[in-house]
Design an enzyme around this catalytic site. Structure first.
Site, mmCIF file in Angstrom:
data_model
loop_
_atom_site.group_PDB
_atom_site.id
_atom_site.type_symbol
_atom_site.label_atom_id
_atom_site.label_comp_id
_atom_site.label_asym_id
_atom_site.label_seq_id
_atom_site.Cartn_x
_atom_site.Cartn_y
_atom_site.Cartn_z
ATOM 1 N N ARG A 1 -3.836 -21.048 12.143
ATOM 2 C CA ARG A 1 -5.889 -20.248 11.236
ATOM 3 C C ARG A 1 -5.689 -19.054 12.269
ATOM 4 N NH1 ARG A 1 -5.712 -25.404 9.361
ATOM 5 N NH2 ARG A 1 -7.734 -25.970 10.916
ATOM 6 N N GLU B 1 -6.583 -37.256 20.689
ATOM 7 C CA GLU B 1 -7.020 -38.203 20.457
ATOM 8 C C GLU B 1 -6.191 -39.293 20.353
ATOM 9 O OE1 GLU B 1 -10.822 -40.635 17.666
ATOM 10 O OE2 GLU B 1 -9.897 -38.205 16.939
#
Length: 182
Positions: A66, A103
Site C-alpha cells: 500500500r 512477531e
C-alpha cells in the site's frame, strides 16, 4: 482545503473499520474508500507531498504494497523520484536486502542498490505505522545504500502498538509524521 484538522477529518471519514479481519479480535483499517474518493486521495497526496518538500527529500520510497499506492503520486506531485522497497525476490537484478523480525518469524525487504546514492535524501512513505518493523528495516536499507533518511511519513499511526518508540532510535533525529493517530 489546507487546514490540517479539516484534512484529518476528511481522511478519517473515508477509512472504513472492518471488524475481525484478518482474524477475530482485529479491527482492520481499510483505506480503499479513501483511495476511491478523488478529493480525499488528492488531499492525502498533497499533505504527503508537503512533508516531502519540508524534509528536503530528493526521492520517495514506498513500502510494499500500500505504500506504493501512496508514495508514487506523492513523488509525481513533489517532482521527486519514486523507489519501491519490495519483499525479497520481487525485484530483478542486483539488490540490497534487509532482514527483520516479525512477531512470529522474520521477513526480508529489498531495493535496487543503484536507485539510491549518497546525494539522496529519502522520505519513506507507508499507509500504516504499526509495530515499526518494516519501517525500521527500510531505514537501515536506505542507509546501507548510502543515502540519507529525510524522514518517515504515514497516513495512519496505530499508537497503541508502539511503533513510534521503536523507530525513534533508527530515525536518528529525522521526523516521523503521521497524518492520523488512532
Amino acid at each position: 482545503m489546507t487546514d490540517l484538522a479539516d484534512i484529518s477529518s476528511l481522511l478519517l471519514s473515508r477509512i472504513r473499520d472492518v471488524a475481525d479481519y484478518p482474524e477475530p479480535g482485529v479491527m482492520f483499517k481499510d483505506i480503499t474508500p479513501l483511495l476511491a474518493d478523488p478529493p480525499a486521495f488528492a488531499a492525502l497526496t498533497d499533505a504527503l507531498a508537503g512533508i516531502a518538500e519540508r524534509t528536503g527529500a530528493t526521492k520517495v520510497v514506498g513500502l510494499e504494497a500500500r505504500g506504493f499506492i501512496l508514495a508514487a503520486p506523492v513523488a509525481v506531485r513533489a517532482g521527486l523520484g519514486f523507489i519501491p522497497v519490495r519483499k525479497a525476490g520481487k525485484l530483478p537484478g542486483a539488490t540490497l536486502s534487509q532482514a527483520y523480525d516479525l512477531e512470529y518469524g522474520s521477513a526480508e525487504i529489498e531495493v535496487h542498490a543503484e536507485d539510491l546514492s549518497g546525494d539522496d535524501r529519502v522520505l519513506v512513505i507507508d499507509d500504516v505505522l504499526a509495530t515499526g518493523g518494516t519501517a525500521e528495516a527500510s531505514l537501515q536499507l536506505i542507509r546501507r545504500a548510502g543515502a540519507e533518511v529525510a524522514g518517515l511519513a504515514v497516513l495512519m499511526e496505530l499508537g497503541f502498538l508502539g511503533g513510534r518508540a521503536r523507530l525513534e532510535p533508527a530515525l536518528t533525529g529525522a521526523p516521523l509524521e503521521a497524518l492520523l493517530v488512532v
